[in-house]
Scaffold this motif. Structure first.
Motif, mmCIF file in Angstrom:
data_model
loop_
_atom_site.group_PDB
_atom_site.id
_atom_site.type_symbol
_atom_site.label_atom_id
_atom_site.label_comp_id
_atom_site.label_asym_id
_atom_site.label_seq_id
_atom_site.Cartn_x
_atom_site.Cartn_y
_atom_site.Cartn_z
ATOM 1 N N UNK A 260 33.452 32.411 25.010
ATOM 2 C CA UNK A 260 33.232 31.649 26.228
ATOM 3 C C UNK A 260 33.954 32.344 27.386
ATOM 4 N N UNK A 261 33.359 32.273 28.571
ATOM 5 C CA UNK A 261 33.996 32.783 29.782
ATOM 6 C C UNK A 261 34.108 31.618 30.756
ATOM 7 N N UNK A 262 35.305 31.345 31.262
ATOM 8 C CA UNK A 262 35.535 30.139 32.047
ATOM 9 C C UNK A 262 36.244 30.456 33.359
ATOM 10 N N UNK A 263 36.166 29.495 34.281
ATOM 11 C CA UNK A 263 36.774 29.597 35.605
ATOM 12 C C UNK A 263 38.000 28.690 35.684
ATOM 13 N N UNK A 264 39.112 29.230 36.182
ATOM 14 C CA UNK A 264 40.366 28.485 36.296
ATOM 15 C C UNK A 264 40.712 28.332 37.777
ATOM 16 N N UNK A 265 40.414 27.194 38.396
ATOM 17 C CA UNK A 265 40.622 27.047 39.843
ATOM 18 C C UNK A 265 42.081 27.036 40.271
ATOM 19 N N UNK A 266 43.004 26.824 39.323
ATOM 20 C CA UNK A 266 44.430 26.807 39.662
ATOM 21 C C UNK A 266 45.075 28.190 39.586
ATOM 22 N N UNK A 267 44.340 29.205 39.173
ATOM 23 C CA UNK A 267 44.849 30.576 39.124
ATOM 24 C C UNK A 267 44.415 31.278 40.407
ATOM 25 N N UNK A 268 45.289 31.277 41.391
ATOM 26 C CA UNK A 268 44.917 31.697 42.739
ATOM 27 C C UNK A 268 45.250 33.163 42.981
ATOM 28 N N UNK A 269 44.335 33.852 43.684
ATOM 29 C CA UNK A 269 44.560 35.238 44.082
ATOM 30 C C UNK A 269 43.988 35.429 45.482
ATOM 31 N N UNK A 270 44.677 36.235 46.264
ATOM 32 C CA UNK A 270 44.215 36.553 47.614
ATOM 33 C C UNK A 270 43.724 37.990 47.638
ATOM 34 N N UNK A 271 42.512 38.198 48.136
ATOM 35 C CA UNK A 271 41.934 39.531 48.105
ATOM 36 C C UNK A 271 41.455 39.950 49.488
ATOM 37 N N UNK A 272 41.584 41.218 49.769
ATOM 38 C CA UNK A 272 41.164 41.762 51.055
ATOM 39 C C UNK A 272 39.678 42.083 51.012
ATOM 40 N N UNK A 273 38.942 41.750 52.069
ATOM 41 C CA UNK A 273 37.499 42.000 52.128
ATOM 42 C C UNK A 273 37.193 42.944 53.284
ATOM 43 N N UNK A 274 36.022 43.593 53.261
ATOM 44 C CA UNK A 274 35.658 44.511 54.351
ATOM 45 C C UNK A 274 35.600 43.789 55.697
#
Length: 493
Positions: free
Chosen positions: A347-361
């Motif tokens: 299974x592949x799942x989404x964890x909304x409490x695992x936060x990451x900030x990413x830079x976008x173009x």
């Protein structure tokens, strides 16, 4: 340490602060991101919204269903199948909204434990952010970590920064190698790692101090989970209109689409900015990466491998095996390819409490280059996944995966038909108005829902414009993506 690679329910009150995902690690090298997260997870495990939000959601469902029904009736009356095809987009979007709203619950339900966790960071020409990225990892609340940073032949001074950081952090292992692409960098890190759980972080992404802990809770909460993905927010969201559009796109992609896919244990892309895998879930796929002649790959691929059934691995048709080998050769969507592989057994799942900030173009030229690369990689992975994905849940697979896959190829035809052929050739001037209204209504609904889930959101009203950008600009990238299918790109830098 420097090493060379080896051979070849909602509730009215929000939950306690411990359940929030808005804190950032404190570091002198880390600046405040543009878009913090005010999203909360309720006691039920659902993303918290107010009763007012549920009223708006109900009205949205009725409005979109009304447009779909009206479009179907008109297409049948006029015997115009092109008009009927235009319901694909709102039907797919509505399905994801409803499933994500009603059924999704956070899978971070277990106890994190103290297993050794390997954090893998492939790096190429990232002298601006790499120190903040690595410092943030070492400020994680999960402490039993080894970090493997692989420098893929950087030419901007990144090597020296990594060497200095290796002296600063004893648990940091730095691997220097010649430039061969992100896939080879990840494979090199894998063979230099020992952890039972592998966390992948992009070199332009800053993790929240609780993110790794939350991912481990998802693994420990269900032994069938082989891949996890965190909640990505845009670091530089306030920069300009383009980054604001990407901010709302990221929210919808994670908190709507991935939450819907997660309910079925079938997240299609565990994004490279923050994802995790059980070692045994991807170990069999790595040889395809290391033996491929062309230095290229993607996060969707690995996830697809993980969540596919055992029999699909053992009895995989030759065509599917060849597709997997072909897919594994490319770097332009390594997160999708990793995800695609994960789908084979797990299974592949989404964890909304695992936060990451990413830079976008921040510039359109780089954004289009990124989107073309992603679309190219997505096509490869989707061809592979389509061979078995229907076995997981036929109804879900059709409404969430196959409809979207179909829409990727027919979007330019639908736009051309609706805005040129129907009004100019057939005199049906109401057709472009109907499609435009559908796109705007869905955008407003998605944007408003972003604001309901995250009251701190400043850019929610950009979602209708992002829908226009996707329909009238990004959908056409299918053609250059197809033309450059054999091309390899490490990234957008």
């Amino acid at each position: 340490m420097i090493e060379q690679p080896p051979p070849s329910s909602d509730q009215q009150q929000p939950p306690p602060p411990a359940q929030s995902s808005s804190s950032l690690p404190s570091s002198s090298t880390i600046t405040t991101p543009a878009a913090m997260s005010g999203q909360q997870i309720g006691k039920s495990g659902r993303i918290h919204v107010s009763k007012k939000a549920w009223v708006v959601r109900s009205l949205t469902i009725l409005a979109v269903l009304g447009i779909i029904a009206y479009t179907i009736v008109l297409s049948l009356q006029m015997n115009d199948w092109f008009i009927l095809a235009s319901v694909i987009f709102p039907l797919h979007s509505l399905t994801a909204l409803v499933v994500g709203w009603i059924f999704f619950k956070s899978p971070a339900t277990g106890k994190a434990g103290d297993d050794l966790v390997t954090v893998i960071i492939p790096v190429y020409n990232q002298n601006v952010m790499i120190e903040s990225v690595i410092d943030a990892v070492f400020q994680s609340t999960y402490k039993n970590l080894e970090v493997v940073a692989v420098d893929d032949g950087s030419k901007d001074g990144t090597q020296e920064i990594l060497n200095r950081l290796a002296a600063k952090h004893p648990a940091l292992k730095v691997v220097h190698k010649k430039n061969e692409g992100k896939r080879k960098a990840i494979a090199s890190a894998f063979y230099n790692s020992k952890g039972n759980f592998l966390i992948f972080i992009d070199s332009d992404s800053i993790v929240d101090r609780n993110a790794i802990m939350e991912l481990l809770k998802a693994f420990k909460g269900d032994p069938r989970v082989g891949a996890v993905v965190g909640h990505a927010k845009v670091w530089n969201a306030d920069k300009n209109a383009l980054t604001k559009c990407q901010d709302v796109w990221y929210d919808n992609s994670f908190n709507v689409r991935k939450s819907a896919e997660s309910y079925f244990g079938s997240v299609m892309c565990c994004s490279g900015c923050l994802s995790g895998y059980r070692r045994e879930a991807i170990a069999d796929y790595l040889p395809y990466w290391t033996k491929a002649k062309t230095p290229i790959a993607d996060d969707r691929e690995m996830t697809s491998f993980v969540i596919s059934p055992n029999k699909a691995k053992e009895m995989m048709a030759p065509a599917t095996k060849n597709m997997m080998r072909w897919m594994a050769r490319y770097d332009d969507a390594e997160d999708r390819s990793l995800t695609g592989q994960a789908l084979l057994d797990w299974k592949a799942v989404y964890v909304p409490t695992a936060l990451v900030y990413t830079e976008v173009p921040e510039k359109m030229r780089m954004f289009v280059k990124q989107q073309k690369r992603w679309k190219r990689g997505t096509m490869r992975v989707n061809f592979f996944v389509s061979a078995f994905f229907w076995r997981r849940n036929p109804v879900m697979a059709f409404l969430i995966f196959y409809l979207e896959f179909m829409h990727t190829f027919i979007s330019p035809l639908l736009i051309t038909t609706a805005f040129i052929y129907e009004p100019l050739m057939l005199g049906n001037y109401w057709v472009p108005s109907l499609l435009f209204a559908s796109l705007m209504l869905m955008g407003l609904a998605q944007g408003a829902d972003y604001k309901f889930r995250d009251p701190s959101s400043k850019h929610w009203y950009y979602k209708p414009f992002e829908n226009m950008l996707a329909a009238f600009v990004l959908s056409w990238l299918i053609f250059p993506a197809l033309w450059s299918l054999r091309k390899n790109d490490w990234g957008t830098r």
